[in-house]
Motif scaffolding. Structure first.
Motif, PDB file in Angstrom:
ATOM      1  N   PRO A  29       9.406  -6.268  -2.143  1.00 19.56           N
ATOM      2  CA  PRO A  29       9.950  -4.982  -1.714  1.00 19.56           C
ATOM      3  C   PRO A  29      11.435  -4.926  -1.994  1.00 19.56           C
ATOM      4  O   PRO A  29      12.078  -5.952  -2.201  1.00 19.56           O
ATOM      5  CB  PRO A  29       9.672  -4.981  -0.209  1.00 19.56           C
ATOM      6  N   LYS A  35       9.836  -5.447   6.382  1.00 24.64           N
ATOM      7  CA  LYS A  35       8.432  -5.353   6.735  1.00 24.64           C
ATOM      8  C   LYS A  35       8.282  -4.685   8.099  1.00 24.64           C
ATOM      9  O   LYS A  35       9.053  -4.947   9.008  1.00 24.64           O
ATOM     10  CB  LYS A  35       7.842  -6.758   6.783  1.00 24.64           C
ATOM     11  N   PHE A  43       3.654  -6.057   0.483  1.00 27.44           N
ATOM     12  CA  PHE A  43       4.123  -4.832  -0.163  1.00 27.44           C
ATOM     13  C   PHE A  43       3.366  -4.684  -1.479  1.00 27.44           C
ATOM     14  O   PHE A  43       3.435  -5.565  -2.351  1.00 27.44           O
ATOM     15  CB  PHE A  43       5.626  -4.920  -0.414  1.00 27.44           C
ATOM     16  N   LYS A  45       2.151  -2.436  -4.941  1.00 30.34           N
ATOM     17  CA  LYS A  45       2.353  -1.357  -5.902  1.00 30.34           C
ATOM     18  C   LYS A  45       0.981  -0.981  -6.462  1.00 30.34           C
ATOM     19  O   LYS A  45       0.261  -1.829  -6.972  1.00 30.34           O
ATOM     20  CB  LYS A  45       3.262  -1.811  -7.040  1.00 30.34           C
ATOM     21  N   HIS A  52       3.935   2.813  -3.737  1.00 32.45           N
ATOM     22  CA  HIS A  52       4.077   1.538  -3.060  1.00 32.45           C
ATOM     23  C   HIS A  52       3.825   1.693  -1.571  1.00 32.45           C
ATOM     24  O   HIS A  52       4.095   2.758  -1.008  1.00 32.45           O
ATOM     25  CB  HIS A  52       5.494   0.991  -3.255  1.00 32.45           C
ATOM     26  N   TRP A  54       3.292  -0.785   2.367  1.00 36.17           N
ATOM     27  CA  TRP A  54       2.982  -2.013   3.090  1.00 36.17           C
ATOM     28  C   TRP A  54       1.503  -1.951   3.479  1.00 36.17           C
ATOM     29  O   TRP A  54       1.054  -0.985   4.088  1.00 36.17           O
ATOM     30  CB  TRP A  54       3.827  -2.115   4.361  1.00 36.17           C
ATOM     31  N   ASP A 141       8.758  -3.837 -10.657  1.00 37.92           N
ATOM     32  CA  ASP A 141       8.840  -3.676  -9.212  1.00 37.92           C
ATOM     33  C   ASP A 141       9.721  -2.495  -8.858  1.00 37.92           C
ATOM     34  O   ASP A 141      10.621  -2.128  -9.602  1.00 37.92           O
ATOM     35  CB  ASP A 141       9.434  -4.948  -8.568  1.00 37.92           C
ATOM     36  N   ILE A 147      11.631   4.105  -2.959  1.00 36.90           N
ATOM     37  CA  ILE A 147      11.220   4.139  -1.567  1.00 36.90           C
ATOM     38  C   ILE A 147      12.015   5.175  -0.796  1.00 36.90           C
ATOM     39  O   ILE A 147      11.493   5.868   0.064  1.00 36.90           O
ATOM     40  CB  ILE A 147      11.407   2.751  -0.919  1.00 36.90           C
TER      41      ILE A 147
END
Length: 507
Positions: A29, A35, A43, A45, A52, A54, A141, A147
């Protein structure tokens, strides 16, 4: 699901609540995204979505071990595209591995690979455990900005469990009136979202866009009616049917219903009959007059409305028309929602529209699976009329922008500059977008097949200017663009695409 121990780079099936598992990869992440507390999760994808989230460890399964099982239980088109994306990823990874093997020492020995450490479920910073040899697996990533677009703060945007609408997590919802202190309809969206976070502790934005939607929808058991099978309505109905909704259709030109009857839709003889047969009736027509006639005319919707029946107006009209329709529907005990859509014929066909809703919040929630089938994003904007206002503002900006782009292309030609070079430069700058590229390419190719009718964008400009007059707010740019579109209409471009405004500058 049983708890499994996984590591960064592993391919997995991630499951959110009651929705089908989706293929993904465990990634690191962003450093500033912690978290969620009290949850053992990774995390992930998701493939085919660039999204993305959790995911709890008990909701994860290794990809290869469960591939056949998952494919058997999910046949959606979007799901298959995601699986294909995984296979493409594996092929590329294998190719990189083979290339690296050929670059060993002179004796042909392979360079030993350092094993990856199995992640502890309580590690807060997963990126600290990432092995350097894993770079090829995690080059894509997410950056922190990805996010941040979904929501601010640790884990916000991924709290699908707390959503008051139990719907597809692969679908955005911006519910702007869920706090006990509703914001003024004139406040900016960002401010209202901030208020929601302060009151509820989390934003209402759901994780992931709709590229995974169509494999994850549980259709409502309510009977759906749909009136109007034009450029937008046809794509909407097609997606409703594909996702398993029970749909009854009506169109002024009855022949347009035939294709949808073949796909499983039912036929309504009049708008009144559709409204009386169905729990929720949607309409999507060309302008305010058509919207009023559909409800108030002979055998209109109003004659079929009974207490509890829902009517959803998806046409782009003025706020006054919405207020009138809302009042007459509710006077018969019906429930009313406006839900105009931002997009084009292609986006309608793809189920990627943006839905702006306002009015009865419970109707909005009842329409959840329908909106998931037809769109990628849904906003709830409060009281009836707000969605009409926002839609007109959006189309005013789009129409003015398209007129300006056409003006630039023709000025380039008039001054001896290459139009293609102008487009190439434009698409490398800050205004680059799929919209600009597609519209300009169509202009250069002389292709004005309608994706959004020119006559409709001119109608929206006119209504937006009128709305500005009522608010005593100047709209000089829109007024100028409106004149150009009116000239294009005079040149018989009404039923062409909005990009045909270009022809107003060359005649």
């Amino acid at each position: 699901m049983a708890t499994v121990h996984l590591r960064i780079g592993d391919l997995v099936w991630g499951k959110l609540g009651r929705y089908p598992p989706w293929p993904g990869k465990i990634v690191s992440p962003p450093k500033d995204l912690k978290k969620p507390r009290g949850k053992k999760c990774h995390f992930v994808k998701f493939f085919g979505t660039e999204d993305h989230a959790w995911i709890k460890v008990e909701q994860l399964k290794p990809y290869h071990a469960h591939k056949e099982e998952m494919i058997k239980i999910n046949k959606g088109k979007r799901f298959q595209q995601a699986v294909d994306a995984v296979e493409d990823f594996l092929k590329k990874a294998k190719g990189k591995e083979q290339n690296s093997d050929g670059k060993g020492d002179s004796k042909g020995k392979k360079t030993p690979t350092k094993p990856l450490k199995i992640l502890d479920e309580d590690d807060e910073d997963l990126s600290a455990l990432k092995d350097p040899s894993e770079k090829d697996l995690t080059d894509s990533d997410p950056e922190p900005s990805t996010i941040e677009r979904l929501g601010a703060g640790p884990g916000s945007g991924f709290k699908w469990e707390s959503s008051p609408v139990k719907d597809d997590p692969h679908f955005h919802h911006f519910l702007l009136s869920q706090s006990e202190k509703p914001a003024s309809s004139m406040e900016p969206i960002s401010k209202r979202l901030k208020i929601i976070e302060e009151v509820t502790g989390s934003t209402s934005i759901q994780a992931a866009d709709s590229t995974a939607i169509n494999g994850s929808i549980t259709p409502t058991d309510k009977r759906i009616g749909f009136l109007g099978l034009g450029l937008m309505g046809s794509g909407i109905v097609s997606n409703l049917l594909k996702m398993g909704h029970i749909v009854t259709v009506w169109n002024r030109t009855a022949e347009k219903c035939d294709l949808f009857i073949q796909e499983g839709a039912r036929l309504g003889r009049t708008p009144a009959e559709v409204a009386s047969m169905c729990d929720i009736t949607f309409s999507c027509v060309s302008d305010p007059k058509a919207a009023r006639d559909l409800v108030l005319g002979p055998s209109g919707v109003l004659q079929g409305i009974r207490p509890g029946k829902c009517y959803v107006e998806m046409s782009t009209v003025d706020p006054e028309t919405i207020t009138e329709l809302s009042q007459v529907i509710t006077s018969r005990g019906g429930r009313f929602l406006e839900a105009p859509v931002a997009g084009s014929q292609q986006l309608s066909n793809d189920g990627m529209l943006v839905i702006l809703a306002a009015g009865d919040r419970t109707v909005y929630e009842d329409c959840s699976s329908c909106f998931q089938a037809m769109g990628k994003t849904s906003f709830f904007l409060g009281e009836a009329g707000n969605a009409a206002r926002m839609m007109l503002i959006l189309n005013m900006v789009q129409g003015s922008f398209m007129a300006t782009i056409a003006e630039g292309l023709t000025l380039a030609q008039a001054t001896g500059q290459s139009q293609q070079t102008f487009l190439d430069i434009l698409c490398q700058g800050q205004m680059a977008s799929t919209f600009v590229d597609q519209k300009c390419q169509n202009i250069l190719q002389g292709n004005f097949k309608p994706d959004y009718y020119l006559k409709h964008i001119q109608k929206d400009l006119r209504l937006a200017i009128s709305m500005g007059d009522m608010a005593n707010h100047p709209t000089p740019m829109a007024a100028a663009a409106n004149e150009v579109y009116k000239r294009a209409k005079a040149l018989d471009q009404s039923d062409n695409d909005i990009s045909a405004v270009y022809r107003a500058y060359i005649h």
